[in-house]
Design an enzyme around this catalytic site. Structure first.
Site, PDB file in Angstrom:
ATOM      1  N   SER A  88     -74.606 -93.930 -80.127  1.00  0.00           N
ATOM      2  CA  SER A  88     -74.955 -95.247 -79.582  1.00  0.00           C
ATOM      3  C   SER A  88     -75.546 -95.248 -78.176  1.00  0.00           C
ATOM      4  CB  SER A  88     -73.726 -96.150 -79.615  1.00  0.00           C
ATOM      5  OG  SER A  88     -72.632 -95.522 -78.967  1.00  0.00           O
ATOM      6  N   LYS A 139     -77.819-101.306 -76.621  1.00  0.00           N
ATOM      7  CA  LYS A 139     -77.541-102.666 -76.134  1.00  0.00           C
ATOM      8  C   LYS A 139     -78.820-103.451 -75.837  1.00  0.00           C
ATOM      9  CE  LYS A 139     -72.801-102.949 -75.238  1.00  0.00           C
ATOM     10  NZ  LYS A 139     -72.368-101.567 -75.149  1.00  0.00           N
TER      11      LYS A 139
HETATM   12  C1  LIG Z   1     -71.326-101.114 -75.800  1.00  0.00           C
HETATM   13  C2  LIG Z   1     -71.321 -99.773 -76.360  1.00  0.00           C
HETATM   14  C3  LIG Z   1     -70.579 -99.453 -77.518  1.00  0.00           C
HETATM   15  C4  LIG Z   1     -69.693-100.449 -78.220  1.00  0.00           C
HETATM   16  O1  LIG Z   1     -70.403-101.556 -78.681  1.00  0.00           O
HETATM   17  P1  LIG Z   1     -69.652-102.888 -79.116  1.00  0.00           P
HETATM   18  O2  LIG Z   1     -70.708-103.767 -79.638  1.00  0.00           O
HETATM   19  O3  LIG Z   1     -68.973-103.433 -77.894  1.00  0.00           O
HETATM   20  O4  LIG Z   1     -68.629-102.496 -80.126  1.00  0.00           O
HETATM   21  C5  LIG Z   1     -70.693 -98.177 -78.030  1.00  0.00           C
HETATM   22  N1  LIG Z   1     -71.449 -97.238 -77.425  1.00  0.00           N
HETATM   23  C6  LIG Z   1     -72.148 -97.495 -76.308  1.00  0.00           C
HETATM   24  C7  LIG Z   1     -72.964 -96.408 -75.723  1.00  0.00           C
HETATM   25  C8  LIG Z   1     -72.116 -98.767 -75.741  1.00  0.00           C
HETATM   26  O5  LIG Z   1     -72.829 -99.005 -74.638  1.00  0.00           O
END
Ligand SMILES: *Cc1c(COP(=O)(O)O)cnc(C)c1O
Length: 327
Positions: A308, A55
């Site tokens: 992510s 993010k």
């Molecule tokens: C925010 C987030 C997501 C999802 O991202 P989007 O852009 O809202 O689809 C996935 N994994 C993590 C760790 C996140 O912080």
């Protein structure tokens, strides 16, 4: 062609802009998942990104694009955690005031992490929607600029820089597995991939207990959701009934959406820790879970899964490991 509000050039510009603040994360080959799935599998380790999730990319691109006046007044975010953390961190680096609004359901360890980054945290309401009402109030009263978590072209372009890194590090990649909630990450990565090669297969991964993007695409328009809990808490939350960017992008650029159960996510977390000695969070692990559990998943021969985020509740990880290691 449909105007998606973003171009490949925007993503390249984002990359130049955020370079000094964001890591080019490592793309790690996984012999374990490769032999498990019969493909070559790599993991894009955004769990090792600064602030513990991708993010920071969208947040950095947005904050660096603000006017001098907006920077002077400060910024605002409402978030289940990782977005707030990213905004707090980037704002602190740039010397900008940051206020983060959270619902009371967000775990304490995430709040402490944000305060440690120098953000002012305001807790209000039982849901993200209620926290967002408080945020709108602060926006009006204090002239703060709201930094959106996903439905914003600058945010999508920032997350899209993951796609650029992936294609540079593994030009022959043919399948992408990407966690999907509001869709900023998926939209950015899928947009870049399809611009470069429409043949690259893009697969979004969401929660079985709550999959608002999936339901919205089936309904043909953004739909509301009920709030629930999940081990993948960073994937909770709606896509916004006024969604303007991520909904059309995900609808048009994503080939398939799969839903993961809580059990599958827990297995993924514990297995990644055991096999790679890597800690990720539930939302981050869904690509690993899909490779472990979704038989018949249509994959190419070179698969990259975006891990992510890594901001896992340590107590919950210990609990899940002790349950599963003793079986
Ligand atoms: C925010 C987030 C997501 C999802 O991202 P989007 O852009 O809202 O689809 C996935 N994994 C993590 C760790 C996140 O912080």
């Amino acid at each position: 062609m449909h105007d998606y509000g973003i171009t490949l050039q925007d993503v390249y510009q984002a990359r130049g802009r955020i370079q000094g603040l964001v890591r080019h994360t490592y793309l790690q080959h996984s012999p374990w998942l490769s032999s498990h799935s019969g493909r070559r599998v790599w993991l894009k380790l955004e769990n090792l990104q600064l602030t513990g999730s991708f993010k920071i990319r969208g947040a950095a691109n947005t904050l660096l694009s603000l006017s001098a006046e907006q920077k002077e007044r400060g910024v605002l975010a409402f978030s289940t955690g990782n977005h707030g953390r990213a905004v707090a961190y980037v704002a602190h680096q740039l010397g900008i005031r940051a206020v983060v609004c959270l619902s009371k359901r967000v775990p304490d360890y995430r709040v402490q992490a944000m305060e440690a980054l120098g953000a002012e945290v305001v807790r209000s309401g039982e849901s993200q929607d209620e926290a967002s009402i408080k945020a709108a109030e602060l926006e009006r009263e204090e002239g703060l600029t709201m930094i959106k978590p996903f439905d914003d072209p600058l945010v999508i372009a920032g997350q899209g820089t993951i796609g650029l890194e992936l294609l540079e590090d593994l030009p022959e990649v043919d399948t992408l597995l990407v966690p999907l909630s509001g869709g900023g990450l998926m939209a950015g990565v899928a947009y870049v991939a399809k611009q470069v090669n429409p043949g690259i297969r893009t697969i979004g991964l969401s929660l079985e207990v709550s999959a608002p993007m999936h339901e919205s695409i089936q309904a043909g328009e953004p739909v509301e959701i009920d709030e629930v809990d999940s081990i993948g808490d960073a994937l909770l939350g709606g896509i916004g009934l006024d969604n303007a960017y991520t909904f059309p992008l995900v609808r048009d650029m994503v080939d398939e959406i799969l839903l993961l159960s809580e059990e599958e996510i827990a297995d993924g977390l514990v297995s990644l820790f055991r096999e790679h000695r890597l800690v990720a969070e539930g939302a981050g692990i869904v690509g690993v879970s899909a490779l472990m559990h979704k038989q018949g998943l249509e994959l190419g021969s070179r698969v990259a899964a975006v891990v992510s985020g890594g901001n896992m509740d340590p107590e919950l990880l210990v609990q899940l490991c002790s349950q599963r290691f003793n079986q």
